[in-house]
Design an enzyme around this catalytic site. Structure first.
Site, PDB file in Angstrom:
ATOM      1  CG  ASN A   1     119.989 -85.279  -9.784  1.00  0.00           C
ATOM      2  OD1 ASN A   1     120.059 -84.828 -10.926  1.00  0.00           O
ATOM      3  ND2 ASN A   1     120.612 -84.724  -8.771  1.00  0.00           N
TER       4      ASN A   1
ATOM      5  CG  HIS B   1     123.870 -85.626 -15.422  1.00  0.00           C
ATOM      6  ND1 HIS B   1     124.721 -84.562 -15.586  1.00  0.00           N
ATOM      7  CD2 HIS B   1     124.124 -86.128 -14.189  1.00  0.00           C
ATOM      8  CE1 HIS B   1     125.492 -84.446 -14.507  1.00  0.00           C
ATOM      9  NE2 HIS B   1     125.139 -85.380 -13.644  1.00  0.00           N
TER      10      HIS B   1
ATOM     11  CG  HIS C   1     123.013 -79.491  -7.499  1.00  0.00           C
ATOM     12  ND1 HIS C   1     124.188 -80.127  -7.182  1.00  0.00           N
ATOM     13  CD2 HIS C   1     123.133 -78.248  -6.992  1.00  0.00           C
ATOM     14  CE1 HIS C   1     124.965 -79.306  -6.504  1.00  0.00           C
ATOM     15  NE2 HIS C   1     124.356 -78.149  -6.381  1.00  0.00           N
TER      16      HIS C   1
ATOM     17  NE  ARG D   1     127.654 -77.886  -9.728  1.00  0.00           N
ATOM     18  CZ  ARG D   1     128.226 -78.741  -8.871  1.00  0.00           C
ATOM     19  NH1 ARG D   1     127.682 -79.918  -8.651  1.00  0.00           N
ATOM     20  NH2 ARG D   1     129.340 -78.437  -8.264  1.00  0.00           N
TER      21      ARG D   1
ATOM     22  NE  ARG E   1     129.033 -77.647 -13.174  1.00  0.00           N
ATOM     23  CZ  ARG E   1     129.937 -78.162 -12.328  1.00  0.00           C
ATOM     24  NH1 ARG E   1     130.109 -79.471 -12.250  1.00  0.00           N
ATOM     25  NH2 ARG E   1     130.662 -77.379 -11.584  1.00  0.00           N
TER      26      ARG E   1
ATOM     27  CD  GLU F   1     120.595 -82.903  -5.170  1.00  0.00           C
ATOM     28  OE1 GLU F   1     120.292 -84.073  -4.926  1.00  0.00           O
ATOM     29  OE2 GLU F   1     121.448 -82.578  -6.033  1.00  0.00           O
TER      30      GLU F   1
ATOM     31  CB  THR G   1     127.870 -82.824  -4.405  1.00  0.00           C
ATOM     32  OG1 THR G   1     126.972 -82.147  -5.286  1.00  0.00           O
ATOM     33  CG2 THR G   1     127.895 -82.119  -3.068  1.00  0.00           C
TER      34      THR G   1
ATOM     35  CD  GLU H   1     120.557 -87.008  -0.522  1.00  0.00           C
ATOM     36  OE1 GLU H   1     119.484 -86.370  -0.577  1.00  0.00           O
ATOM     37  OE2 GLU H   1     121.253 -87.301  -1.516  1.00  0.00           O
TER      38      GLU H   1
ATOM     39  CG  HIS I   1     127.237 -88.527  -4.866  1.00  0.00           C
ATOM     40  ND1 HIS I   1     128.277 -88.985  -5.633  1.00  0.00           N
ATOM     41  CD2 HIS I   1     127.064 -87.231  -5.209  1.00  0.00           C
ATOM     42  CE1 HIS I   1     128.722 -88.009  -6.390  1.00  0.00           C
ATOM     43  NE2 HIS I   1     128.007 -86.933  -6.163  1.00  0.00           N
TER      44      HIS I   1
HETATM   45  N1  PXP Z   1     122.184 -86.379  -3.700  1.00  0.00           N
HETATM   46  C1  PXP Z   1     122.861 -85.217  -3.721  1.00  0.00           C
HETATM   47  C2  PXP Z   1     122.739 -84.297  -2.546  1.00  0.00           C
HETATM   48  C3  PXP Z   1     123.636 -84.841  -4.839  1.00  0.00           C
HETATM   49  O1  PXP Z   1     124.312 -83.684  -4.831  1.00  0.00           O
HETATM   50  C4  PXP Z   1     123.674 -85.703  -5.952  1.00  0.00           C
HETATM   51  C5  PXP Z   1     124.454 -85.304  -7.173  1.00  0.00           C
HETATM   52  O2  PXP Z   1     123.912 -84.149  -7.721  1.00  0.00           O
HETATM   53  C6  PXP Z   1     122.943 -86.900  -5.886  1.00  0.00           C
HETATM   54  C7  PXP Z   1     122.217 -87.221  -4.739  1.00  0.00           C
HETATM   55  C8  PXP Z   1     122.888 -87.869  -7.033  1.00  0.00           C
HETATM   56  O3  PXP Z   1     124.135 -88.393  -7.297  1.00  0.00           O
HETATM   57  P1  PXP Z   1     124.328 -89.298  -8.592  1.00  0.00           P
HETATM   58  O4  PXP Z   1     124.079 -88.402  -9.777  1.00  0.00           O
HETATM   59  O5  PXP Z   1     125.737 -89.758  -8.492  1.00  0.00           O
HETATM   60  O6  PXP Z   1     123.319 -90.404  -8.511  1.00  0.00           O
END
Ligand code: PXP
Length: 244
Positions: free
Chosen positions: A10, A13, A46, A48, A52, A73, A104, A154, A194
């Site tokens: 992901n 960031h 994601h 959003r 952001r 996402e 999330t 998931e 997550h």
């Molecule tokens: N999976 C989903 C569905 C999420 O919403 C997120 C956070 O955007 C993640 C995985 C990844 O989480 P993390 O950034 O804490 O690894």
């Protein structure tokens, strides 16, 4: 032999950092290119509601450049659905979204939104996108996903990650194990994500029917110390051989 666990990185960031200066650096496509080079399986973003981090153009470019299959996402809103239908990502994970939350914070309430999701999902699936629902490790939520004909969920590992090595660690781990087992029983593919990091991901990777992990914040943060390539390679090694 245990199946290889796919990794979706992901990159939200990376966009957070870029947006801090409103420049095109760090460049998401450059990051996607590097992740392809080191055999990551998916790019996860994601989009959003408040934009952001990931922007609409990022999703378009990542799809167009097609370095890796794209996992989008998104919240179950009409705006997002239209974007998803237009972009046609490889995969789409429906997540709950509240504007004020930092990330999330819980899974979807599939049970109480069955009618709404039942109307929302079919067009996305018919458009060729693999659809998953982001749920807490609760059997009734997975059951409701199954009743909707959903083939992938998931599991939200956030609560487990937060209490890792604390008193309720085993309880939370067992909830995830039970949820993953229940998915297997129902013929649902089980993903997880997550809050995962080098330490807490080991036990999750040992759950035999979890086939994909989506990980962001830790990988991008750890990259400050070790670089993205080394960090992600190390993570892929751990998830496919948690004993190392
Ligand atoms: N999976 C989903 C569905 C999420 O919403 C997120 C956070 O955007 C993640 C995985 C990844 O989480 P993390 O950034 O804490 O690894």
């Amino acid at each position: 032999m245990k199946k290889k666990i796919r990794l979706g990185v992901n990159i939200d960031h990376v966009a957070t950092l870029r947006n801090a200066r409103n420049e095109n650096f760090p460049d998401l496509n450059e990051v996607a290119h590097l992740l392809k080079k080191i055999n990551v399986d998916l790019i996860t973003v994601h989009l959003r509601e408040d934009r952001r981090h990931i922007l609409d153009k990022d999703v378009e470019d990542l799809k167009k450049n097609n370095f890796l299959p794209l996992n989008l996402e998104m919240a179950a809103t009409n705006e997002m659905k239209n974007i998803c239908l237009k972009i046609q990502p490889y995969a789409c994970c429906i997540v709950p979204e509240r504007r004020e939350e930092l990330t999330t914070e819980g899974g979807l309430d599939v049970k109480n939104q069955k009618n709404y999701l039942g109307d929302f999902i079919p067009e996305i699936v018919a458009n060729g996108t693999k659809l998953s629902l982001f749920v807490d490790p609760e059997l009734d939520q997975i059951h409701s996903a199954h009743e909707l004909g959903v083939k992938v969920v998931e599991i939200h590992t956030g609560k487990y990650s937060r209490c890792y090595k604390k008193s309720n660690h085993t309880v939370e781990l067992n909830r995830i194990k039970n949820a993953a087992n229940y998915c297997m029983k129902l013929g649902i593919d089980c993903h997880a994500g997550h809050g995962l990091n080098y330490e807490n991901v080991r036990e999750i990777s040992l759950i035999s029917n979890i086939v994909e992990l989506n990980v962001g914040h830790f990988l991008i943060s750890q990259s400050l110390f070790s670089g993205l390539e080394k960090t992600v390679k190390n993570f892929m090694k751990i998830i496919n051989d948690p004993s190392i």
